[in-house]
Design a protein around this motif. Structure first.
Motif, PDB file in Angstrom:
ATOM      1  N   ALA A 121     -28.734  -9.255 -75.959  1.00 45.77           N
ATOM      2  CA  ALA A 121     -28.598  -8.169 -75.172  1.00 45.77           C
ATOM      3  C   ALA A 121     -29.379  -6.882 -75.676  1.00 45.77           C
ATOM      4  CB  ALA A 121     -27.027  -7.674 -75.038  1.00 45.77           C
ATOM      5  N   ARG A 122     -29.325  -6.898 -77.061  1.00 44.14           N
ATOM      6  CA  ARG A 122     -29.979  -5.887 -77.732  1.00 44.14           C
ATOM      7  C   ARG A 122     -31.680  -6.107 -77.521  1.00 44.14           C
ATOM      8  NH1 ARG A 122     -27.718  -2.275 -81.310  1.00 44.14           N
ATOM      9  NH2 ARG A 122     -25.515  -2.582 -81.605  1.00 44.14           N
ATOM     10  N   GLU A 123     -32.045  -7.337 -77.306  1.00 43.62           N
ATOM     11  CA  GLU A 123     -33.445  -7.660 -77.397  1.00 43.62           C
ATOM     12  C   GLU A 123     -33.706  -7.527 -75.800  1.00 43.62           C
ATOM     13  OE1 GLU A 123     -37.204  -9.093 -77.959  1.00 43.62           O
ATOM     14  OE2 GLU A 123     -35.777  -8.103 -79.339  1.00 43.62           O
ATOM     15  N   LEU A 124     -33.012  -7.761 -74.824  1.00 44.24           N
ATOM     16  CA  LEU A 124     -33.429  -7.497 -73.584  1.00 44.24           C
ATOM     17  C   LEU A 124     -33.518  -5.893 -73.351  1.00 44.24           C
ATOM     18  CD1 LEU A 124     -33.618  -8.447 -70.689  1.00 44.24           C
ATOM     19  CD2 LEU A 124     -30.996  -8.380 -70.242  1.00 44.24           C
ATOM     20  N   LEU A 125     -32.651  -5.244 -74.128  1.00 47.94           N
ATOM     21  CA  LEU A 125     -32.830  -3.785 -73.756  1.00 47.94           C
ATOM     22  C   LEU A 125     -34.101  -3.185 -74.357  1.00 47.94           C
ATOM     23  CD1 LEU A 125     -29.052  -2.612 -74.487  1.00 47.94           C
ATOM     24  CD2 LEU A 125     -30.431  -2.604 -72.339  1.00 47.94           C
ATOM     25  N   ARG A 126     -34.471  -3.834 -75.700  1.00 49.39           N
ATOM     26  CA  ARG A 126     -35.612  -3.211 -76.216  1.00 49.39           C
ATOM     27  C   ARG A 126     -37.047  -3.580 -75.434  1.00 49.39           C
ATOM     28  NH1 ARG A 126     -39.814  -5.157 -78.601  1.00 49.39           N
ATOM     29  NH2 ARG A 126     -39.186  -7.206 -78.334  1.00 49.39           N
ATOM     30  N   ARG A 127     -36.846  -4.932 -74.909  1.00 49.96           N
ATOM     31  CA  ARG A 127     -38.112  -5.314 -74.086  1.00 49.96           C
ATOM     32  C   ARG A 127     -38.391  -4.573 -72.600  1.00 49.96           C
ATOM     33  NH1 ARG A 127     -38.031 -12.017 -74.020  1.00 49.96           N
ATOM     34  NH2 ARG A 127     -37.739 -12.272 -76.224  1.00 49.96           N
ATOM     35  N   ILE A 128     -37.325  -4.033 -72.185  1.00 50.13           N
ATOM     36  CA  ILE A 128     -37.443  -3.018 -71.132  1.00 50.13           C
ATOM     37  C   ILE A 128     -37.414  -1.537 -71.218  1.00 50.13           C
ATOM     38  CG2 ILE A 128     -36.392  -2.601 -68.593  1.00 50.13           C
ATOM     39  CD1 ILE A 128     -35.044  -5.251 -68.725  1.00 50.13           C
ATOM     40  N   ALA A 129     -36.486  -1.264 -72.219  1.00 43.98           N
ATOM     41  CA  ALA A 129     -36.516   0.262 -72.434  1.00 43.98           C
ATOM     42  C   ALA A 129     -37.454   0.677 -73.747  1.00 43.98           C
ATOM     43  CB  ALA A 129     -35.172   0.639 -72.835  1.00 43.98           C
TER      44      ALA A 129
ATOM     45  N   ALA B 271     -24.717   3.584 -80.118  1.00 44.81           N
ATOM     46  CA  ALA B 271     -24.687   3.770 -78.815  1.00 44.81           C
ATOM     47  C   ALA B 271     -25.076   2.657 -77.882  1.00 44.81           C
ATOM     48  CB  ALA B 271     -25.454   5.042 -78.175  1.00 44.81           C
ATOM     49  N   VAL B 272     -26.242   1.986 -78.603  1.00 41.99           N
ATOM     50  CA  VAL B 272     -26.635   0.602 -77.916  1.00 41.99           C
ATOM     51  C   VAL B 272     -25.326  -0.420 -77.757  1.00 41.99           C
ATOM     52  CG1 VAL B 272     -28.134  -1.403 -78.010  1.00 41.99           C
ATOM     53  CG2 VAL B 272     -29.075   1.124 -78.303  1.00 41.99           C
ATOM     54  N   GLY B 273     -24.632  -0.542 -78.933  1.00 46.25           N
ATOM     55  CA  GLY B 273     -23.524  -1.498 -78.949  1.00 46.25           C
ATOM     56  C   GLY B 273     -22.593  -0.992 -77.858  1.00 46.25           C
ATOM     57  N   GLU B 274     -22.492   0.277 -77.700  1.00 46.58           N
ATOM     58  CA  GLU B 274     -21.410   0.665 -76.718  1.00 46.58           C
ATOM     59  C   GLU B 274     -21.725   0.380 -75.170  1.00 46.58           C
ATOM     60  OE1 GLU B 274     -18.544   4.645 -75.408  1.00 46.58           O
ATOM     61  OE2 GLU B 274     -20.245   4.746 -77.031  1.00 46.58           O
ATOM     62  N   LEU B 275     -23.326   0.486 -74.983  1.00 51.27           N
ATOM     63  CA  LEU B 275     -23.791   0.056 -73.623  1.00 51.27           C
ATOM     64  C   LEU B 275     -23.374  -1.580 -73.552  1.00 51.27           C
ATOM     65  CD1 LEU B 275     -27.069   2.049 -73.399  1.00 51.27           C
ATOM     66  CD2 LEU B 275     -24.775   2.411 -72.049  1.00 51.27           C
ATOM     67  N   ILE B 276     -23.761  -2.071 -74.742  1.00 48.31           N
ATOM     68  CA  ILE B 276     -23.649  -3.532 -74.229  1.00 48.31           C
ATOM     69  C   ILE B 276     -22.115  -4.036 -74.181  1.00 48.31           C
ATOM     70  CG2 ILE B 276     -23.778  -5.813 -75.772  1.00 48.31           C
ATOM     71  CD1 ILE B 276     -26.349  -4.439 -77.196  1.00 48.31           C
ATOM     72  N   GLU B 277     -21.143  -3.451 -74.813  1.00 47.57           N
ATOM     73  CA  GLU B 277     -19.908  -3.652 -74.480  1.00 47.57           C
ATOM     74  C   GLU B 277     -19.597  -3.397 -73.200  1.00 47.57           C
ATOM     75  OE1 GLU B 277     -15.674  -2.378 -76.348  1.00 47.57           O
ATOM     76  OE2 GLU B 277     -17.043  -1.736 -77.270  1.00 47.57           O
ATOM     77  N   LEU B 278     -20.033  -2.266 -72.643  1.00 47.50           N
ATOM     78  CA  LEU B 278     -19.543  -1.744 -71.338  1.00 47.50           C
ATOM     79  C   LEU B 278     -20.192  -2.859 -70.102  1.00 47.50           C
ATOM     80  CD1 LEU B 278     -20.302   2.034 -71.581  1.00 47.50           C
ATOM     81  CD2 LEU B 278     -18.292   0.997 -70.837  1.00 47.50           C
ATOM     82  N   CYS B 279     -21.102  -3.412 -70.540  1.00 48.23           N
ATOM     83  CA  CYS B 279     -21.984  -4.392 -69.824  1.00 48.23           C
ATOM     84  C   CYS B 279     -21.144  -5.675 -69.882  1.00 48.23           C
ATOM     85  CB  CYS B 279     -23.397  -4.454 -69.930  1.00 48.23           C
ATOM     86  SG  CYS B 279     -24.295  -2.921 -69.545  1.00 48.23           S
ATOM     87  N   ALA B 280     -20.429  -6.087 -70.855  1.00 48.62           N
ATOM     88  CA  ALA B 280     -19.586  -7.236 -70.905  1.00 48.62           C
ATOM     89  C   ALA B 280     -20.278  -8.511 -70.812  1.00 48.62           C
ATOM     90  CB  ALA B 280     -18.551  -7.242 -69.811  1.00 48.62           C
ATOM     91  N   GLY B 281     -21.452  -8.321 -71.303  1.00 51.86           N
ATOM     92  CA  GLY B 281     -22.411  -9.718 -71.153  1.00 51.86           C
ATOM     93  C   GLY B 281     -23.113 -10.060 -69.755  1.00 51.86           C
ATOM     94  N   SER B 282     -22.877  -9.032 -68.786  1.00 52.69           N
ATOM     95  CA  SER B 282     -23.746  -9.280 -67.444  1.00 52.69           C
ATOM     96  C   SER B 282     -25.250  -9.125 -67.759  1.00 52.69           C
ATOM     97  CB  SER B 282     -23.192  -8.151 -66.461  1.00 52.69           C
ATOM     98  OG  SER B 282     -23.713  -8.233 -65.360  1.00 52.69           O
ATOM     99  N   THR B 283     -25.896  -9.894 -67.183  1.00 61.21           N
ATOM    100  CA  THR B 283     -27.485  -9.701 -67.239  1.00 61.21           C
ATOM    101  C   THR B 283     -27.854  -8.773 -66.403  1.00 61.21           C
ATOM    102  OG1 THR B 283     -27.625 -12.121 -67.918  1.00 61.21           O
ATOM    103  CG2 THR B 283     -29.694 -10.892 -67.072  1.00 61.21           C
ATOM    104  N   ILE B 284     -27.265  -8.734 -65.162  1.00 61.65           N
ATOM    105  CA  ILE B 284     -27.872  -7.764 -64.122  1.00 61.65           C
ATOM    106  C   ILE B 284     -27.312  -6.364 -64.722  1.00 61.65           C
ATOM    107  CG2 ILE B 284     -25.564  -7.989 -62.784  1.00 61.65           C
ATOM    108  CD1 ILE B 284     -28.955  -7.021 -61.384  1.00 61.65           C
ATOM    109  N   ALA B 285     -26.259  -6.112 -65.193  1.00 65.83           N
ATOM    110  CA  ALA B 285     -25.737  -4.825 -65.757  1.00 65.83           C
ATOM    111  C   ALA B 285     -26.603  -4.464 -66.958  1.00 65.83           C
ATOM    112  CB  ALA B 285     -24.394  -4.888 -66.403  1.00 65.83           C
TER     113      ALA B 285
END
Length: 633
Positions: free
Chosen positions: A171-179, A189-203
Motif C-alpha cells: 500500500a505504501r508503495e502504491l501511494l508512492r508511485r501515484i503521489a 499519517a500515511v499509516g493512518e491513511l492505509i488503515e482507513l483504506c483497510a486494504g482496498s485497492t480502489i480506496a
C-alpha cells in the motif's frame, strides 16, 4: 491482432502471488478458465487485464474484454456481449443471429481452433460464463466473479484465484508511485491513511490521486478521512475512481434479504464479528433464511465469514453498509444481546440474589460459551444503549454480565460496563440497582489494582445500601469494602467491616451467605481464629468446587503463617489442577519453597503465576507476584 482489453492505467503492485497462479494455470494447452475472486475494489479486473496485457504475444488471435456489470438485464447482457464479439471478428450485422443459443454457437465457431485471451468482467452466474466461452483451442478465459460461479467446475476446466487485501508495504508503495516520494516525509499519517483504506485497492488509489492532485499534506487528508461521516464521500467525488460506486454496484446485485443483512452488519455496534442468530433477531426473519443471505454477502466479497460461522464487514464496507441502512436495526439488536446476557447470567449463577431481584428470566437459552463468543460486541452494545438513553437495558447488561466478567477476569470490560450501569441507574432513580452496580464497579477496580477507586465505589455503594434499608445489599457492600481494605493491608479495618458483614449474615439467616461471610472474615484474622471459620465455611459450601478451592487456598495461607508448611503444601497441591486458583496457589507454594531454601523452585512457580495473572487480566495479583519475583533476584 485484435485487442479489446484495456491498458492498465493504475500503477500495478501487490498481486505477484495471484499472477503467478495464473501463469502456472495457463501453462498447459487447451481452453482453460480462471475465476478471479476478491472484495469489491480489490483489483480483480486490474489483475485479469494486467495478466492478459503481459501475455498478449501468447494469444495472437486476439484479446477480448466483455463487461457484464452494465447494459441490459438478464440474458440480454450475454446477447449484447456476444454480438460485440462477433462484430469484432468480422461478422456483418445482418449475419448475426438473434437467439442466445445462435449467438453462442456463432462465437464458438469463429473462435474454434484459435489462441485467444478473454476477460469476462463481473460475471454473476456460471450460465453467463458458459455462453461466452470460446470454441476448442488453446485459449485463456479470465473471469472476475460478482456472483455464484462455483458450478463452473462441473462444466469447464476452471480454477479459482483469490486476491488478498493489500498489505501495508504494498500500500505504501502504491501511494508512492501515484503521489510521489513526498509521502515518505509523513510515515505516521500515511499509516493512518492505509488503515482507513483497510486494504482496498480502489480506496488507496483514490487517496493517492487526491494527494497527487491537491498536494495536501498527508496529515490533512488523514484528518479529513478520520471523521467517519466524511470518509466515503471524500473517496467518491470522482465517479470514474469512486469507492462508493464500486460498493454500490456490488450492493445492487444482492437480493432483498441480503441487502437487509448487509445493513444490519453495517449498523451493528463495535467491530466484532456477528452471529447469524443476532442478524435474524434484528430483522425478525428465520435464521436459516438469514444464514443463506449472509452466505450471499460472503460470495459477493462484501462480508467475511470467520471459521466459527460468524460474519464481519471491514472498515470501508461497514461504513458503506451503515449509510445504506433505512431502518432502526440497533434497537432489536440491543434487545437480543440483553436477553441472551440475562440467560447467561442465570445459567452461570442461578442462585445469585441479585438475579432474582433485578433480572427476570428472559425466555431464551444462552450460557458462558455465548458470552465468550460475543465478548467483543457486548461492551460496544452497552455503550450504544447508553448513548441512546436506553438506561434500563444498560442496568440489565451490568447485572447480567457480572458472572461472566468476574469469572473470566475481564476487568477492563467490567469496569466500563458497570460505570455506565451506575450512571444509568442514577438516571432512572433506581438506588438498589445503582448500589449493586456500584459494588460491581468497585470489584472491577480492585481486580485492576486501583484500590483507591475500589474503596470509593464500595463506600458509595454502602451508603446507598443503607439508604434503601436493604440488609442483603448492605452485607455485600460491607464485605466488598472489607476485602478492599484487606488488599490495602489495613487488617483492623478489614476485620471490623467483615465482622459487621458476618453479623448481618447471621440476621439474614441465609446459610450460603453466612458461610461466605465466615470465609471472608477469616482472611483478616490470625491463623488460630481463622482456621475454625474456614473449616465451618468449607463444610457449608461442600457442593461448590469453586468456593472450596478458594477456601483451601486460604487454609494453605493460614497454615503457612502458623509454620505448618507440610500440611499447607498438601492442601495447596490438591488444588493446583483448578485453573482459576492456580496462579495464587503457585505464589503460596513459592513461599513454602523459599522457607525450605529452594529459591529456584520458587522463582519458577512465581514466573508461571505472573503469566497466569497477565493472561487473566489480574493486575493487582500480577504486580505482587512480579515484585516478589524481583525480591528473589
Amino acid at each position: 491482432m485484435r485487442c479489446q482489453v484495456p491498458a492498465e492505467l493504475v500503477p500495478y503492485i501487490n498481486n505477484e502471488r495471484p499472477l503467478g497462479e495464473l501463469d502456472r494455470w495457463f501453462t498447459d494447452g487447451g481452453t482453460k478458465v480462471a475465476v478471479v475472486r476478491g472484495a469489491p475494489g480489490s483489483g480483480r479486473t486490474s489483475l485479469a487485464t494486467q495478466w492478459v496485457q503481459t501475455n498478449r504475444a501468447k494469444y495472437p488471435d486476439g484479446q477480448f474484454f466483455v463487461r457484464l456489470a452494465s447494459g441490459p438485464d438478464g440474458a440480454e447482457r450475454e446477447r449484447s456481449a456476444l454480438r460485440e464479439l462477433l462484430l469484432a471478428n468480422g461478422w456483418a450485422p445482418d449475419e448475426i443471429p438473434t437467439s442466445l443459443d445462435g449467438l453462442a454457437n456463432g462465437w464458438r465457431s469463429c473462435s474454434d481452433g484459435k489462441r485467444i485471451a478473454m476477460v469476462i468482467d463481473d460475471a454473476l452466474t456460471a450460465a453467463q460464463v458458459r455462453s461466452l466461452l470460446p470454441g476448442a483451442g488453446d485459449s485463456a478465459v479470465l473471469v472476475t466473479e460478482a456472483g455464484r460461479l462455483g458450478s463452473l467446475r462441473a462444466s469447464a476446466n476452471a480454477t479459482f484465484v483469490d486476491i488478498d487485501p493489500m498489505a501495508e508495504p504494498a500500500a505504501r508503495e502504491l501511494l508512492r508511485r501515484i503521489a510521489g516520494d513526498r509521502i515518505a516525509e509523513e510515515p505516521a499519517a500515511v499509516g493512518e491513511l492505509i488503515e482507513l483504506c483497510a486494504g482496498s485497492t480502489i480506496a488507496l488509489c483514490v487517496v493517492a490521486t487526491l494527494l497527487a492532485e491537491r498536494e495536501w499534506p498527508v496529515q490533512r487528508l488523514a484528518a479529513k478521512l478520520r471523521r467517519e461521516e466524511h470518509t466515503l464521500r471524500a473517496l467518491s467525488k470522482d465517479e470514474s475512481l469512486s469507492v462508493s460506486v464500486v460498493f454500490d454496484a456490488a450492493y445492487e446485485r444482492l437480493g432483498k434479504l441480503a441487502r437487509e443483512c448487509y445493513q444490519v452488519l453495517g449498523v451493528h455496534p463495535g467491530v466484532g464479528d456477528v452471529s447469524a442468530d443476532a442478524v435474524a433477531a434484528a430483522l425478525g426473519e428465520p435464521e436459516e433464511e438469514v444464514a443463506d443471505a449472509l452466505d450471499d454477502l460472503v460470495r459477493a466479497r462484501l462480508a467475511i465469514e470467520s471459521a466459527d460461522g460468524r460474519f464481519l464487514l471491514s472498515g470501508l464496507v461497514k461504513r458503506h453498509a451503515a449509510a445504506k441502512a433505512d431502518g432502526d436495526f440497533v434497537r432489536p439488536l440491543i434487545g437480543y444481546y440483553a436477553d441472551h446476557a440475562v440467560a447467561t447470567a442465570w445459567a452461570m449463577l442461578p442462585d445469585r440474589v441479585w438475579h432474582k431481584t433485578l433480572l427476570p428470566p428472559a425466555g431464551v437459552h444462552a450460557d458462558e460459551s455465548w458470552a465468550d463468543a460475543e465478548q467483543d460486541n457486548l461492551r460496544a452494545v452497552v455503550a450504544e444503549s447508553f448513548r441512546r438513553g436506553e438506561f434500563e437495558s444498560v442496568c440489565r447488561f451490568g447485572i447480567a454480565l457480572w458472572p461472566f466478567y468476574e469469572r473470566g477476569g475481564h476487568a477492563q470490560d467490567m469496569a466500563a460496563v458497570n460505570e455506565l450501569g451506575v450512571r444509568a441507574a442514577r438516571e432512572r432513580g433506581d438506588a438498589l440497582a445503582e448500589a449493586v452496580l456500584g459494588f460491581q464497579l468497585g470489584f472491577a477496580h480492585r481486580q485492576r489494582g486501583d484500590l483507591e477507586r475500589a474503596v470509593q465505589a464500595f463506600g458509595e455503594a454502602l451508603e446507598l445500601a443503607r439508604r434503601t434499608a436493604n440488609a442483603e445489599l448492605e452485607a455485600t457492600a460491607l464485605e466488598s469494602l472489607g476485602l478492599a481494605r484487606l488488599d490495602q493491608h489495613l487488617l483492623s479495618d478489614a476485620a471490623r467491616l467483615l465482622g459487621e458483614s458476618l453479623e448481618l449474615a447471621l440476621q439474614l439467616d441465609d446459610p450460603r451467605r453466612l458461610a461466605l461471610a465466615r470465609f471472608h472474615l477469616a482472611k483478616a484474622l490470625p491463623p488460630a481464629r481463622a482456621l475454625p471459620l474456614l473449616a465451618e465455611a468449607r463444610l457449608a459450601l461442600a457442593a461448590e468446587p469453586g468456593n472450596l478451592a478458594k477456601i483451601d487456598l486460604w487454609r494453605g495461607r493460614k497454615l503457612i503463617e502458623s509454620g505448618k508448611l507440610d500440611e499447607a503444601a498438601g492442601i495447596l497441591r490438591g488444588i493446583t489442577a483448578i485453573s482459576r486458583e492456580r496462579g495464587e496457589v503457585l505464589c503460596e507454594l513459592a513461599e513454602i519453597a523459599v522457607e525450605r531454601g529452594d529459591v529456584a523452585s520458587a522463582r519458577a512457580q512465581l514466573t508461571e503465576a505472573v503469566e497466569i495473572f497477565r493472561q487473566r487480566g489480574l493486575s493487582l495479583l500480577g504486580v505482587s507476584a512480579r515484585a516478589r519475583l524481583d525480591e528473589l533476584g
